[in-house]
Enzyme design. Sequence first.
Site, PDB file in Angstrom:
ATOM      1  N   ASP A  67       0.912  -1.242  -0.031  1.00  0.00           N
ATOM      2  CA  ASP A  67       0.042  -0.110   0.132  1.00  0.00           C
ATOM      3  C   ASP A  67       0.905   1.265   0.165  1.00  0.00           C
ATOM      4  OD1 ASP A  67      -2.351   1.809   0.127  1.00  0.00           O
ATOM      5  OD2 ASP A  67      -3.134   0.554   1.609  1.00  0.00           O
TER       6      ASP A  67
ATOM      7  N   GLU B  97       3.273   5.529  -3.659  1.00  0.00           N
ATOM      8  CA  GLU B  97       3.533   6.628  -4.737  1.00  0.00           C
ATOM      9  C   GLU B  97       5.124   7.149  -4.450  1.00  0.00           C
ATOM     10  OE1 GLU B  97      -0.473   5.139  -3.998  1.00  0.00           O
ATOM     11  OE2 GLU B  97       0.912   6.194  -2.592  1.00  0.00           O
TER      12      GLU B  97
ATOM     13  N   ASP C 297      -7.967   4.654  -3.496  1.00  0.00           N
ATOM     14  CA  ASP C 297      -8.984   4.924  -2.770  1.00  0.00           C
ATOM     15  C   ASP C 297      -9.949   5.764  -3.423  1.00  0.00           C
ATOM     16  OD1 ASP C 297      -7.749   3.378  -0.638  1.00  0.00           O
ATOM     17  OD2 ASP C 297      -6.686   5.247   0.044  1.00  0.00           O
TER      18      ASP C 297
END
Length: 946
Positions: A553, A556, A630
Amino acid sequence: MRKLYFTVTAASFFLLPLLSFSQNIPYQKTDNGIIIQPESNSASIGKQIKIEVISDRIIHAIISPTSNFSLEPSLMVIPVKSKPTYSVTEETNYVQLKTQSLIVEVNKHSGQIKYQDLSGKSILEEKNQGLRSFNAVSNDGEASYQIVQTFNSPKEEALYGLGQHQDDMMNYKGKQVLLLQNNTDVAIPFLLSNKNYGILWDNYSITKVGDIRDYQPLSSLKLFSKDGDQGWLTASYSDKKTGQEFIKRAESDIDYSFLSDMKKFPDGFKLDKELVKWEGRIASGYAGIHHFQVKYAGYIKIWINGELLVDKWRQAWNPGSAVVETEMLKDKKYDFKIEWLPDGGESYLALKCLTPIAEAEQNQYAFSSEAGDEINYYFVSGANADEVISGYRTLTGKAVLLPKWAMGFWQSRERYKTQEDLLGVVKAFRDRKIPLDNIVLDWQYWKPDSWGTHEFDKSRFPDAEAMIKTLHDHYKVRLMISVWPKFYSGNSNYDLMNKNGFLYKRNIIEGRKDWLGFQSTFYDAFNPEARTLFWSLMNKSLYKKGIDAWWMDATEPDIHSNLPIYERKQIMSPTYLGSASKYFNAFPLQNSKGVYEGQRKENPNDRVFILTRSAYGGLQRYAAATWSGDIASRWEDMKSQISAGINFSLSGLPYWTMDIGGFSVERRYEKPNQTDLAEWRELNTRWYQFGAFVPLFRSHGQFPFREIYNIAPADHPAYKSMLFYNKLRYRLMPYIYALAGNSYQKDYTLMRGLMMDFGNDLNVKNIGDQYMFGPSLLINPVYKYGATNRKVYLPEGKGWYDLYAGNFVKGGQTITAKAPYNRMPIFVKAGAIIPYGPEIQYTTEKPADPITLYVYAGNNGEFSLYEDEVLNYNYEKGAFSTINFSYNEASKSLKIANRIGEFKGMMKNRTFNILLITPKKAKPLDFNQQPDKTIRYTGKEVIIKF
């Protein structure tokens, strides 16, 4: 920070000193191409141009503004072992390099590069005037260049790929794509053209593609207040419950993009209690299509001239984005209105615009990167989009095959808080006979202050190893677990990483705290030693307990959310390789690399499986899939996932998924009235129908819980529909796993934009809400509340069949397809051969026998059934089999060819139940009906006449 320079000549990935050119020799040959000094010798166009022949169809172009080529080894591109033949000739104005498939011309004066087929027809040309630029900059004391490369683009060209973006756009021609890793946006620097070529831009910095002009503040337009005064809009701030206005002021720009912009709001403004309106009129000094870029959190509506162009919602902590366009006449005033209802104590809103593209720049696109040593790109050509994507994977690596169970259904939730919760959900699936292969354990399975320890909180997960053993042995379910590249300060893993200098420290020094109130930072995935240590910590605490797969997760990397971009770069500086400006977008690639290589070294047999929130070019070689982040639980967000997933797949990476039902939920769904509950159930039903036909089938989200029995009771149409599509997915497992096998063996793409298979049909160029799932199934998601039909374009060809009823429909037309609550329109291409297996509860429950083979007449067709050992890497050594089916329309015959290949545990004999569907004889999708033929197959060729 470490920087390497090499001085070996004639090698692709090393510093190459300037070669000596005589006045009479405009180029020098190298081992694999040529180097040219343009006669203008201008740093603005490059002092040297290197053309390398990678294959007959792949050309590497490097343009340096200096006297040296300074290329470090690429993070994306792997060495390609090939020695293609080529020839070089010199003409008056250019040097020509010719392979067996391409002609490359480099203008001796301007440095312009042209790519042509062997007949001399242009495929791609760099722009002749202003084709490129280099602007010297310094990033963290590191010398670099801001670089631009511009290409000509004919009017009819369409552009795709470039990762995954949420702006609900399919064809990027004439638009801007920002390659910037962010939650819900994935940057992949591979562009695919409908002219059957691709550009792999070998650069890791933040990059704009297409129309590379900067978006301008709203004040770049003429603004008029509500009362007609020029220079601003009228902004009013009101209590959202009473409507009482307490502030009215003039505002010329709307830019509350980041945390640091919150101070721009009026004193006393409370984001969770007030409504804001901007009203007035706007005008432009230009005529044509204007693009408006909206960044938003909370509820946002925008009207221009009375037309509602934006009506969206996004959770406060993760703003969404949208790009809308409208045509404006020069100097004409248009009514303009914005209503914004923030949704929480942290909300964001920004509105910027782009005026129309100048006529001289309309037939072009460009790449513009913040940092690079030179311009570095690969031109990849092919006869079709599949060949171009195959070229991309030649450069960046094979898409390694995921374990078969990854193709089944995954259930997830934010989050299962205890061992009892998780096991109870799996038991409920098995008790209700809902097929399931994978349960996902999201974040916070650790103690609240122990992020990064990878240790289970024993008060909630008292015996993780026993839990995993129960999942494996009793329920036959796999466990994926969330692992972030993140460490809370003060725990032992943080201290170990910190002692070795493997952490980004600025977030700690500046005292920032995360959502849970603790200080944290990320490790430097660019450092190979840090990657090795990161994996060893995962291995010790998680993999050795039996964890099957990794949910990587926030890759980025999202070290701290909602910071301005310059601050995001600051807090990941310095990287091991160099400045964060230069390497910003490549973090997810390096993070997955460490996990993949670590697990394969620890256990060379079992297939690695990684799910990551971000991606970059080459990620497919690390057994990594990507999900769309998300996103919100809204109809418009569901729609935008369709084009997002298609373009991601057109970027060369085959495994994509999303949160079925959306992740973030409006409050009205948390304690819904009957009206909202009905919409919630329909939204999830439609999304589930869509989700069953993307490469990976996965449900996840915040409360309300997403298990289908928590969405609706078993007698409800929503439950029945979701169960139908779950079971249909498992019936289709022979088809789906064959597609996955081909993604490795033949560089295939599972989720296919219509331009891939129907490139000659110009009507498909801009279609972003339909796609092919494999070669046979046309998928048409329903994304409007209450819809019972939808428009479907059936591409030109020999015709289509309704999947459910078997009725034949002609191609080359738009129809209104029935879409009752419980069904999504799906059409099957004439000539399709689709294998269905028996009903199963998990992918390896039983062999795919008998196989029901649906054959759709009206055209010749074929399908190859791929099978292997499903869990290990023996397929890389040739341990797999294929059975080729081919239907001949003229002879009305089906040939089942000799089986090719073998593997341990392969079924030597099997049964095929065959049904033939023809334009005049429809047959429904019913696995209980009598087959037309039953074949006992022993691996030898069989021909069936109908």
